[in-house]
Design a protein around this motif. Structure first.
Motif, mmCIF file in Angstrom:
data_model
loop_
_atom_site.group_PDB
_atom_site.id
_atom_site.type_symbol
_atom_site.label_atom_id
_atom_site.label_comp_id
_atom_site.label_asym_id
_atom_site.label_seq_id
_atom_site.Cartn_x
_atom_site.Cartn_y
_atom_site.Cartn_z
ATOM 1 N N GLY A 19 0.679 -1.106 0.040
ATOM 2 C CA GLY A 19 0.225 -0.009 0.016
ATOM 3 C C GLY A 19 0.656 1.336 -0.087
ATOM 4 O O GLY A 19 0.328 2.196 0.368
ATOM 5 N N THR A 20 2.173 1.143 -0.317
ATOM 6 C CA THR A 20 2.922 2.268 -0.366
ATOM 7 C C THR A 20 3.045 3.236 -1.481
ATOM 8 O O THR A 20 3.574 4.008 -1.572
ATOM 9 C CB THR A 20 4.415 1.963 0.298
ATOM 10 N N SER A 21 2.231 2.645 -2.588
ATOM 11 C CA SER A 21 2.288 3.399 -3.789
ATOM 12 C C SER A 21 1.204 2.802 -4.818
ATOM 13 O O SER A 21 0.448 2.191 -4.540
ATOM 14 C CB SER A 21 3.718 3.351 -4.822
ATOM 15 N N GLY A 22 1.078 3.848 -5.652
ATOM 16 C CA GLY A 22 -0.193 3.438 -6.822
ATOM 17 C C GLY A 22 -1.582 3.114 -6.467
ATOM 18 O O GLY A 22 -2.069 3.801 -5.574
ATOM 19 N N GLY A 42 5.389 -2.007 2.609
ATOM 20 C CA GLY A 42 6.038 -2.390 1.493
ATOM 21 C C GLY A 42 7.631 -2.820 1.660
ATOM 22 O O GLY A 42 7.803 -2.768 2.923
ATOM 23 N N ARG A 43 8.288 -3.054 0.955
ATOM 24 C CA ARG A 43 9.700 -3.556 1.121
ATOM 25 C C ARG A 43 10.633 -2.320 1.703
ATOM 26 O O ARG A 43 11.464 -2.363 2.670
ATOM 27 C CB ARG A 43 10.479 -3.933 -0.124
ATOM 28 N N ASP A 44 10.424 -1.102 1.064
ATOM 29 C CA ASP A 44 11.340 0.269 1.294
ATOM 30 C C ASP A 44 10.502 0.915 2.503
ATOM 31 O O ASP A 44 9.481 1.473 2.385
ATOM 32 C CB ASP A 44 11.046 0.794 -0.033
ATOM 33 N N GLY A 64 8.246 -4.710 4.977
ATOM 34 C CA GLY A 64 8.126 -5.958 5.111
ATOM 35 C C GLY A 64 7.905 -6.743 3.568
ATOM 36 O O GLY A 64 7.510 -5.932 2.993
ATOM 37 N N ASP A 65 8.518 -7.640 3.426
ATOM 38 C CA ASP A 65 8.567 -8.510 2.300
ATOM 39 C C ASP A 65 7.521 -9.476 2.129
ATOM 40 O O ASP A 65 7.798 -10.545 3.022
ATOM 41 C CB ASP A 65 10.106 -8.835 1.884
ATOM 42 N N VAL A 66 6.637 -9.257 1.338
ATOM 43 C CA VAL A 66 5.517 -10.443 1.389
ATOM 44 C C VAL A 66 6.175 -11.687 0.954
ATOM 45 O O VAL A 66 5.192 -12.734 1.493
ATOM 46 C CB VAL A 66 4.218 -9.847 0.318
ATOM 47 N N SER A 91 -4.520 -7.426 -0.120
ATOM 48 C CA SER A 91 -3.159 -7.718 -0.511
ATOM 49 C C SER A 91 -2.740 -7.266 -1.885
ATOM 50 O O SER A 91 -3.517 -7.887 -2.787
ATOM 51 C CB SER A 91 -3.275 -9.478 -0.366
ATOM 52 N N GLY A 92 -1.967 -6.540 -2.160
ATOM 53 C CA GLY A 92 -1.948 -5.887 -3.371
ATOM 54 C C GLY A 92 -0.325 -5.622 -4.120
ATOM 55 O O GLY A 92 -0.153 -5.211 -5.106
ATOM 56 N N ALA A 93 0.634 -6.297 -3.244
ATOM 57 C CA ALA A 93 1.868 -6.099 -3.471
ATOM 58 C C ALA A 93 2.114 -6.954 -4.915
ATOM 59 O O ALA A 93 1.716 -8.002 -4.834
ATOM 60 C CB ALA A 93 2.830 -6.783 -2.725
ATOM 61 N N ALA A 159 0.592 -16.102 -12.201
ATOM 62 C CA ALA A 159 0.326 -15.601 -10.569
ATOM 63 C C ALA A 159 -0.855 -15.217 -10.384
ATOM 64 O O ALA A 159 -1.490 -15.571 -9.410
ATOM 65 C CB ALA A 159 1.592 -14.568 -10.204
ATOM 66 N N LYS A 160 -1.256 -14.226 -11.302
ATOM 67 C CA LYS A 160 -2.754 -13.776 -11.224
ATOM 68 C C LYS A 160 -3.761 -14.958 -11.372
ATOM 69 O O LYS A 160 -4.770 -14.814 -10.659
ATOM 70 C CB LYS A 160 -2.872 -12.538 -12.037
ATOM 71 N N ALA A 161 -3.585 -15.727 -12.284
ATOM 72 C CA ALA A 161 -4.429 -16.745 -12.177
ATOM 73 C C ALA A 161 -4.754 -17.511 -10.832
ATOM 74 O O ALA A 161 -5.559 -18.006 -10.281
ATOM 75 C CB ALA A 161 -4.136 -18.036 -13.403
ATOM 76 N N PRO A 187 -6.105 -1.157 -17.258
ATOM 77 C CA PRO A 187 -5.340 -0.370 -16.973
ATOM 78 C C PRO A 187 -5.445 0.991 -16.382
ATOM 79 O O PRO A 187 -6.570 1.790 -16.737
ATOM 80 C CB PRO A 187 -4.857 -0.132 -18.513
ATOM 81 N N ILE A 188 -4.597 1.234 -15.455
ATOM 82 C CA ILE A 188 -5.095 2.476 -14.701
ATOM 83 C C ILE A 188 -3.736 3.486 -14.816
ATOM 84 O O ILE A 188 -2.828 3.298 -14.638
ATOM 85 C CB ILE A 188 -4.992 1.982 -12.973
ATOM 86 N N ALA A 189 -4.268 4.647 -15.213
ATOM 87 C CA ALA A 189 -3.344 5.701 -15.302
ATOM 88 C C ALA A 189 -2.516 6.262 -14.233
ATOM 89 O O ALA A 189 -2.915 6.018 -13.117
ATOM 90 C CB ALA A 189 -4.177 7.078 -15.828
ATOM 91 N N ASP A 190 -1.411 6.543 -14.297
ATOM 92 C CA ASP A 190 -0.367 7.178 -13.489
ATOM 93 C C ASP A 190 -0.001 6.147 -12.374
ATOM 94 O O ASP A 190 -0.179 6.247 -11.240
ATOM 95 C CB ASP A 190 -1.076 8.409 -12.774
ATOM 96 N N THR A 191 0.409 4.795 -12.969
ATOM 97 C CA THR A 191 0.849 3.823 -12.267
ATOM 98 C C THR A 191 2.029 3.190 -12.752
ATOM 99 O O THR A 191 2.430 3.349 -13.693
ATOM 100 C CB THR A 191 -0.313 2.731 -12.069
ATOM 101 N N GLU A 192 2.864 2.604 -11.740
ATOM 102 C CA GLU A 192 4.108 2.020 -12.121
ATOM 103 C C GLU A 192 3.715 0.757 -13.131
ATOM 104 O O GLU A 192 4.497 0.503 -14.098
ATOM 105 C CB GLU A 192 4.840 1.186 -11.042
ATOM 106 N N GLY A 193 2.866 0.277 -12.767
ATOM 107 C CA GLY A 193 2.280 -0.986 -13.788
ATOM 108 C C GLY A 193 2.269 -0.577 -15.306
ATOM 109 O O GLY A 193 2.774 -1.213 -16.122
ATOM 110 N N MET A 194 1.373 0.702 -15.305
ATOM 111 C CA MET A 194 1.324 0.842 -16.994
ATOM 112 C C MET A 194 2.460 1.723 -17.423
ATOM 113 O O MET A 194 2.840 1.650 -18.659
ATOM 114 C CB MET A 194 0.073 2.011 -16.726
#
Ligand code: HXC
Ligand code: NAP
Length: 263
Positions: A19-22, A42-44, A64-66, A91-93, A159-161, A187-194
Protein backbone atom coordinates in the motif's frame (compact mmCIF):
# COMPACT_ATOMS: atom_id res chain seq x y z
CA UNK A 1 -14.95 12.68 -4.05
CA UNK A 2 -16.54 9.41 -2.99
CA UNK A 3 -19.98 7.88 -3.52
CA UNK A 4 -19.99 6.56 0.04
CA UNK A 5 -21.09 8.29 3.22
CA UNK A 6 -18.59 9.99 5.52
CA UNK A 7 -17.40 7.85 8.43
CA UNK A 8 -18.52 4.61 6.73
CA UNK A 9 -15.42 2.90 8.15
CA UNK A 10 -15.32 4.65 11.54
CA UNK A 11 -13.99 2.17 14.14
CA UNK A 12 -12.61 -0.17 11.47
CA UNK A 13 -8.98 -1.15 10.88
CA UNK A 14 -7.47 -1.73 7.44
CA UNK A 15 -4.09 -3.15 6.41
CA UNK A 16 -2.86 -2.77 2.83
CA UNK A 17 0.10 -4.95 1.81
CA UNK A 18 1.88 -3.14 -1.02
CA UNK A 19 0.00 0.00 0.00
CA UNK A 20 2.95 2.36 -0.31
CA UNK A 21 2.34 3.44 -3.91
CA UNK A 22 -0.06 3.42 -6.86
CA UNK A 23 -3.45 1.72 -6.77
CA UNK A 24 -3.00 0.21 -3.31
CA UNK A 25 -1.99 3.56 -1.82
CA UNK A 26 -5.13 5.03 -3.39
CA UNK A 27 -7.20 2.36 -1.63
CA UNK A 28 -5.47 3.10 1.69
CA UNK A 29 -6.14 6.83 1.31
CA UNK A 30 -9.83 6.31 0.58
CA UNK A 31 -10.29 3.95 3.56
CA UNK A 32 -8.61 6.51 5.84
CA UNK A 33 -10.82 9.31 4.45
CA UNK A 34 -13.84 7.18 5.38
CA UNK A 35 -12.65 6.88 8.97
CA UNK A 36 -10.67 3.63 9.06
CA UNK A 37 -7.43 3.29 11.00
CA UNK A 38 -4.98 2.38 8.25
CA UNK A 39 -1.59 0.69 8.00
CA UNK A 40 0.41 0.11 4.81
CA UNK A 41 3.52 -1.92 4.10
CA UNK A 42 6.12 -2.36 1.37
CA UNK A 43 9.77 -3.35 1.19
CA UNK A 44 11.22 0.16 1.33
CA UNK A 45 10.88 1.68 4.83
CA UNK A 46 11.33 5.29 3.67
CA UNK A 47 8.69 4.88 0.98
CA UNK A 48 6.37 3.38 3.63
CA UNK A 49 6.91 6.40 5.88
CA UNK A 50 6.21 8.80 3.02
CA UNK A 51 3.05 6.89 2.13
CA UNK A 52 1.80 7.05 5.72
CA UNK A 53 2.40 10.80 5.78
CA UNK A 54 0.52 11.19 2.47
CA UNK A 55 -2.43 9.16 3.81
CA UNK A 56 -2.54 11.22 7.00
CA UNK A 57 -5.18 10.34 9.63
CA UNK A 58 -2.39 8.82 11.81
CA UNK A 59 -1.73 6.07 9.27
CA UNK A 60 1.17 3.71 9.96
CA UNK A 61 3.85 2.78 7.39
CA UNK A 62 5.82 -0.41 7.94
CA UNK A 63 8.36 -2.39 5.95
CA UNK A 64 8.24 -6.09 5.18
CA UNK A 65 8.60 -8.37 2.18
CA UNK A 66 5.48 -10.39 1.39
CA UNK A 67 7.72 -13.20 0.10
CA UNK A 68 8.94 -13.76 3.66
CA UNK A 69 6.10 -15.27 5.73
CA UNK A 70 7.64 -14.47 9.11
CA UNK A 71 8.37 -10.89 8.09
CA UNK A 72 4.87 -10.11 6.85
CA UNK A 73 3.30 -11.98 9.77
CA UNK A 74 5.40 -9.78 12.09
CA UNK A 75 4.18 -6.66 10.28
CA UNK A 76 0.55 -7.71 10.73
CA UNK A 77 1.10 -8.54 14.42
CA UNK A 78 2.42 -5.01 14.84
CA UNK A 79 -0.61 -3.57 13.03
CA UNK A 80 -3.06 -5.55 15.16
CA UNK A 81 -1.12 -4.62 18.31
CA UNK A 82 -1.22 -0.90 17.52
CA UNK A 83 -4.61 -0.56 15.80
CA UNK A 84 -6.64 -3.55 16.99
CA UNK A 85 -8.03 -6.59 15.19
CA UNK A 86 -8.10 -6.04 11.44
CA UNK A 87 -11.45 -5.66 9.68
CA UNK A 88 -10.04 -5.27 6.16
CA UNK A 89 -6.89 -6.72 4.62
CA UNK A 90 -5.91 -5.86 1.06
CA UNK A 91 -3.17 -7.89 -0.62
CA UNK A 92 -1.83 -5.82 -3.51
CA UNK A 93 1.95 -6.19 -3.60
CA UNK A 94 3.13 -7.14 -7.09
CA UNK A 95 6.14 -7.14 -9.36
CA UNK A 96 6.11 -7.08 -13.13
CA UNK A 97 8.25 -6.55 -16.22
CA UNK A 98 7.81 -7.32 -19.89
CA UNK A 99 9.84 -10.34 -21.02
CA UNK A 100 9.31 -13.33 -23.31
CA UNK A 101 9.59 -16.74 -21.69
CA UNK A 102 12.91 -17.26 -23.47
CA UNK A 103 14.16 -13.99 -22.00
CA UNK A 104 13.16 -14.99 -18.50
CA UNK A 105 15.39 -16.99 -16.16
CA UNK A 106 13.84 -19.44 -13.72
CA UNK A 107 14.55 -16.87 -11.03
CA UNK A 108 12.81 -14.12 -12.99
CA UNK A 109 9.63 -16.22 -13.31
CA UNK A 110 9.85 -17.31 -9.67
CA UNK A 111 10.34 -13.75 -8.45
CA UNK A 112 7.02 -12.49 -9.82
CA UNK A 113 5.10 -15.61 -8.76
CA UNK A 114 6.68 -15.29 -5.32
CA UNK A 115 5.63 -11.66 -4.83
CA UNK A 116 2.15 -11.87 -6.35
CA UNK A 117 0.86 -15.37 -5.58
CA UNK A 118 2.95 -16.62 -2.64
CA UNK A 119 2.82 -13.11 -1.21
CA UNK A 120 -0.98 -13.15 -1.27
CA UNK A 121 -1.01 -16.59 0.38
CA UNK A 122 1.37 -15.30 3.08
CA UNK A 123 -0.68 -12.17 3.76
CA UNK A 124 -4.00 -14.03 3.99
CA UNK A 125 -2.65 -17.10 5.82
CA UNK A 126 -0.83 -14.83 8.24
CA UNK A 127 -3.73 -12.48 9.01
CA UNK A 128 -6.49 -14.98 9.87
CA UNK A 129 -6.13 -15.03 13.66
CA UNK A 130 -5.59 -11.26 13.70
CA UNK A 131 -8.90 -10.52 11.99
CA UNK A 132 -12.02 -9.09 13.52
CA UNK A 133 -14.41 -12.01 13.00
CA UNK A 134 -17.17 -12.35 11.96
CA UNK A 135 -17.38 -9.60 9.39
CA UNK A 136 -13.81 -9.29 8.11
CA UNK A 137 -13.35 -8.57 4.41
CA UNK A 138 -10.21 -9.49 2.47
CA UNK A 139 -9.38 -8.30 -1.04
CA UNK A 140 -6.66 -9.53 -3.37
CA UNK A 141 -5.66 -7.33 -6.29
CA UNK A 142 -5.57 -9.48 -9.40
CA UNK A 143 -5.58 -8.59 -13.14
CA UNK A 144 -7.28 -9.47 -16.41
CA UNK A 145 -4.11 -11.39 -17.33
CA UNK A 146 -5.37 -14.07 -14.93
CA UNK A 147 -8.01 -14.94 -17.52
CA UNK A 148 -6.69 -13.61 -20.85
CA UNK A 149 -3.22 -14.78 -21.81
CA UNK A 150 -0.82 -11.98 -22.64
CA UNK A 151 2.54 -12.40 -24.39
CA UNK A 152 5.58 -11.22 -22.39
CA UNK A 153 3.60 -11.78 -19.19
CA UNK A 154 3.93 -15.53 -18.44
CA UNK A 155 4.93 -14.85 -14.83
CA UNK A 156 2.15 -12.35 -14.09
CA UNK A 157 -0.51 -14.36 -15.96
CA UNK A 158 0.36 -17.50 -13.99
CA UNK A 159 0.58 -15.66 -10.68
CA UNK A 160 -2.69 -13.75 -11.06
CA UNK A 161 -4.53 -16.90 -12.25
CA UNK A 162 -3.34 -18.57 -9.06
CA UNK A 163 -4.59 -15.63 -7.01
CA UNK A 164 -8.06 -15.97 -8.54
CA UNK A 165 -8.30 -19.59 -7.46
CA UNK A 166 -6.85 -18.84 -4.03
CA UNK A 167 -9.62 -16.27 -3.54
CA UNK A 168 -12.28 -18.87 -4.33
CA UNK A 169 -10.79 -21.58 -2.12
CA UNK A 170 -10.46 -19.19 0.83
CA UNK A 171 -14.05 -18.06 0.36
CA UNK A 172 -15.15 -21.69 0.70
CA UNK A 173 -12.93 -22.40 3.70
CA UNK A 174 -13.36 -19.16 5.67
CA UNK A 175 -17.01 -18.35 5.06
CA UNK A 176 -19.20 -17.25 6.75
CA UNK A 177 -16.84 -15.40 9.14
CA UNK A 178 -14.59 -13.85 6.52
CA UNK A 179 -15.41 -12.68 2.99
CA UNK A 180 -12.65 -12.92 0.37
CA UNK A 181 -12.92 -11.21 -3.00
CA UNK A 182 -10.69 -9.91 -5.76
CA UNK A 183 -10.52 -6.71 -7.73
CA UNK A 184 -9.24 -6.96 -11.28
CA UNK A 185 -8.24 -3.46 -12.38
CA UNK A 186 -7.92 -2.68 -16.06
CA UNK A 187 -5.15 -0.37 -17.21
CA UNK A 188 -4.95 2.39 -14.60
CA UNK A 189 -3.37 5.76 -15.40
CA UNK A 190 -0.41 7.16 -13.46
CA UNK A 191 0.77 3.82 -12.11
CA UNK A 192 4.06 1.97 -12.12
CA UNK A 193 2.28 -0.96 -13.74
CA UNK A 194 1.25 0.97 -16.85
CA UNK A 195 4.62 2.73 -17.06
CA UNK A 196 6.08 -0.74 -17.45
CA UNK A 197 3.40 -2.28 -19.70
CA UNK A 198 2.71 0.70 -22.02
CA UNK A 199 5.74 2.95 -21.82
CA UNK A 200 5.15 5.09 -24.94
CA UNK A 201 2.33 7.34 -26.20
CA UNK A 202 1.66 5.31 -29.38
CA UNK A 203 1.05 2.14 -27.36
CA UNK A 204 -1.28 4.01 -25.04
CA UNK A 205 -3.31 5.58 -27.88
CA UNK A 206 -3.78 2.21 -29.60
CA UNK A 207 -4.81 0.72 -26.30
CA UNK A 208 -7.57 3.27 -25.56
CA UNK A 209 -9.44 2.32 -28.77
CA UNK A 210 -9.70 -1.31 -27.69
CA UNK A 211 -11.35 -0.51 -24.35
CA UNK A 212 -15.15 -0.16 -24.18
CA UNK A 213 -14.82 2.97 -22.01
CA UNK A 214 -12.15 4.38 -24.41
CA UNK A 215 -9.85 5.44 -21.60
CA UNK A 216 -7.67 4.10 -18.84
CA UNK A 217 -9.10 3.96 -15.35
CA UNK A 218 -8.27 6.15 -12.40
CA UNK A 219 -6.77 5.01 -9.11
CA UNK A 220 -9.77 6.51 -7.29
CA UNK A 221 -12.15 4.32 -9.32
CA UNK A 222 -10.41 1.16 -8.12
CA UNK A 223 -10.48 2.51 -4.56
CA UNK A 224 -14.25 2.95 -4.78
CA UNK A 225 -14.58 -0.72 -5.78
CA UNK A 226 -12.56 -1.70 -2.71
CA UNK A 227 -14.81 0.42 -0.48
CA UNK A 228 -17.86 -1.27 -1.96
CA UNK A 229 -16.50 -4.78 -1.32
CA UNK A 230 -15.74 -3.90 2.31
CA UNK A 231 -19.04 -2.11 2.89
CA UNK A 232 -22.27 -3.62 4.23
CA UNK A 233 -23.63 -3.36 0.67
CA UNK A 234 -21.41 -6.34 -0.21
CA UNK A 235 -22.39 -8.44 2.83
CA UNK A 236 -23.47 -11.41 0.66
CA UNK A 237 -20.58 -11.21 -1.81
CA UNK A 238 -17.66 -13.60 -1.41
CA UNK A 239 -15.38 -15.52 -3.75
CA UNK A 240 -15.96 -13.14 -6.63
CA UNK A 241 -13.62 -11.12 -8.82
CA UNK A 242 -14.86 -7.60 -9.49
CA UNK A 243 -13.60 -6.31 -12.85
CA UNK A 244 -12.94 -2.58 -12.50
CA UNK A 245 -11.58 -2.32 -16.01
CA UNK A 246 -13.81 -0.23 -18.28
CA UNK A 247 -14.85 -3.38 -20.11
CA UNK A 248 -11.29 -4.38 -20.99
CA UNK A 249 -11.98 -8.07 -20.58
CA UNK A 250 -15.17 -8.38 -22.61
CA UNK A 251 -13.49 -7.97 -25.98
CA UNK A 252 -11.83 -5.58 -28.39
CA UNK A 253 -14.05 -2.46 -28.69
CA UNK A 254 -12.09 -1.17 -31.68
CA UNK A 255 -13.74 -3.94 -33.74
CA UNK A 256 -17.07 -2.09 -33.38
CA UNK A 257 -15.67 1.09 -34.94
CA UNK A 258 -17.69 1.73 -38.16
CA UNK A 259 -14.60 3.23 -39.75
CA UNK A 260 -12.99 -0.18 -39.48
CA UNK A 261 -15.97 -2.22 -40.68
CA UNK A 262 -15.67 -5.82 -39.53
CA UNK A 263 -11.88 -5.60 -39.20
C1 HXC B 1 14.01 -10.25 -17.70
C2 HXC B 1 14.25 -9.64 -15.49
C3 HXC B 1 13.80 -8.33 -15.78
C4 HXC B 1 13.44 -8.02 -17.13
C5 HXC B 1 14.24 -8.47 -13.65
N1 HXC B 1 14.52 -9.68 -14.18
N2 HXC B 1 13.80 -7.63 -14.60
N3 HXC B 1 14.35 -10.59 -16.44
N4 HXC B 1 13.57 -9.02 -18.05
N5 HXC B 1 13.02 -6.81 -17.49
C6 HXC B 1 15.08 -10.83 -13.49
C7 HXC B 1 16.43 -10.56 -12.86
O1 HXC B 1 17.46 -10.63 -13.83
C8 HXC B 1 16.52 -11.70 -11.85
O2 HXC B 1 16.81 -12.92 -12.46
C9 HXC B 1 15.06 -11.80 -11.36
O3 HXC B 1 14.25 -11.19 -12.38
C10 HXC B 1 14.85 -11.08 -10.05
O4 HXC B 1 15.29 -9.73 -10.22
P1 HXC B 1 15.70 -8.82 -8.96
O5 HXC B 1 15.96 -7.45 -9.49
O6 HXC B 1 16.79 -9.50 -8.19
O7 HXC B 1 14.36 -8.92 -8.08
P2 HXC B 1 13.81 -7.97 -6.95
O8 HXC B 1 14.88 -7.01 -6.47
O9 HXC B 1 13.17 -8.86 -5.98
O10 HXC B 1 12.73 -7.05 -7.72
C11 HXC B 1 11.50 -7.62 -8.18
C12 HXC B 1 11.12 -7.08 -9.57
C13 HXC B 1 11.19 -5.53 -9.60
C14 HXC B 1 9.73 -7.62 -9.90
C15 HXC B 1 12.12 -7.61 -10.61
O11 HXC B 1 10.85 -5.04 -10.89
C16 HXC B 1 10.27 -4.92 -8.57
O12 HXC B 1 10.70 -4.74 -7.41
N6 HXC B 1 9.02 -4.57 -8.92
C17 HXC B 1 8.03 -3.98 -7.98
C18 HXC B 1 7.28 -2.85 -8.62
C19 HXC B 1 6.45 -3.29 -9.80
O13 HXC B 1 6.89 -4.17 -10.58
N7 HXC B 1 5.30 -2.67 -9.95
C20 HXC B 1 4.41 -2.95 -11.07
C21 HXC B 1 3.34 -3.88 -10.63
S1 HXC B 1 2.18 -3.73 -11.91
P3 HXC B 1 18.32 -13.55 -12.45
O14 HXC B 1 18.18 -14.87 -13.12
O15 HXC B 1 19.17 -12.58 -13.21
O16 HXC B 1 18.70 -13.66 -11.01
C22 HXC B 1 1.49 -5.11 -12.28
C23 HXC B 1 0.69 -4.98 -13.54
C24 HXC B 1 -0.50 -5.81 -13.49
O17 HXC B 1 1.61 -6.06 -11.60
C25 HXC B 1 -1.01 -6.17 -14.84
C26 HXC B 1 -0.43 -7.47 -15.33
C27 HXC B 1 -0.65 -8.63 -14.43
P1 NAP C 1 3.08 -0.24 -7.66
O1 NAP C 1 2.87 1.23 -7.52
O2 NAP C 1 4.41 -0.71 -8.16
O3 NAP C 1 2.78 -0.89 -6.24
C1 NAP C 1 3.38 -2.06 -5.80
C2 NAP C 1 3.44 -2.00 -4.29
O4 NAP C 1 3.87 -3.27 -3.80
C3 NAP C 1 4.41 -0.97 -3.74
O5 NAP C 1 3.91 -0.49 -2.52
C4 NAP C 1 5.67 -1.79 -3.48
O6 NAP C 1 6.49 -1.15 -2.52
C5 NAP C 1 5.04 -3.09 -2.99
N1 NAP C 1 5.84 -4.28 -3.16
C6 NAP C 1 6.42 -4.76 -4.28
N2 NAP C 1 7.08 -5.90 -4.02
C7 NAP C 1 6.86 -6.17 -2.71
C8 NAP C 1 7.26 -7.21 -1.85
N3 NAP C 1 8.02 -8.21 -2.28
N4 NAP C 1 6.86 -7.16 -0.55
C9 NAP C 1 6.10 -6.15 -0.09
N5 NAP C 1 5.69 -5.13 -0.86
C10 NAP C 1 6.08 -5.14 -2.16
O7 NAP C 1 1.99 -0.93 -8.59
P2 NAP C 1 0.56 -0.55 -9.27
O8 NAP C 1 0.80 -0.39 -10.71
O9 NAP C 1 -0.14 0.50 -8.51
O10 NAP C 1 -0.19 -1.96 -9.06
C11 NAP C 1 -0.82 -2.26 -7.83
C12 NAP C 1 -1.59 -3.56 -7.91
O11 NAP C 1 -2.56 -3.49 -8.96
C13 NAP C 1 -0.72 -4.77 -8.23
O12 NAP C 1 -1.24 -5.91 -7.56
C14 NAP C 1 -0.91 -4.92 -9.72
O13 NAP C 1 -0.63 -6.23 -10.17
C15 NAP C 1 -2.38 -4.56 -9.86
N6 NAP C 1 -2.77 -4.13 -11.21
C16 NAP C 1 -2.27 -2.95 -11.67
C17 NAP C 1 -2.70 -2.49 -12.91
C18 NAP C 1 -2.22 -1.16 -13.42
O14 NAP C 1 -2.78 -0.64 -14.41
N7 NAP C 1 -1.23 -0.54 -12.79
C19 NAP C 1 -3.57 -3.27 -13.69
C20 NAP C 1 -4.02 -4.48 -13.19
C21 NAP C 1 -3.61 -4.90 -11.92
P3 NAP C 1 8.08 -1.50 -2.42
O15 NAP C 1 8.64 -1.34 -3.79
O16 NAP C 1 8.61 -0.54 -1.41
O17 NAP C 1 8.15 -2.89 -1.93
Amino acid sequence: MTSFRDNLFEGKTAFVAGGTSGINLGIAKRFAQLGAKVAVAGRDPDKAQRAAAEIGHDAIGLSGDVRDYDAIRGVMETVAGKLGAMDFVISGAAGNFLAPVLGMSANAFRTVVDIDLNGTFNVFRGCHDLLSRPGASLIAITAGQAVNASALQAHACAAKAGINQLIRVLALEWGPDVRINGISPGPIADTEGMKRLAPDAATREAHYARIAMKRWGRIEEVAESAVFLCSPAAAYITGTILDCDGGSQIGDASRGDPARGMA
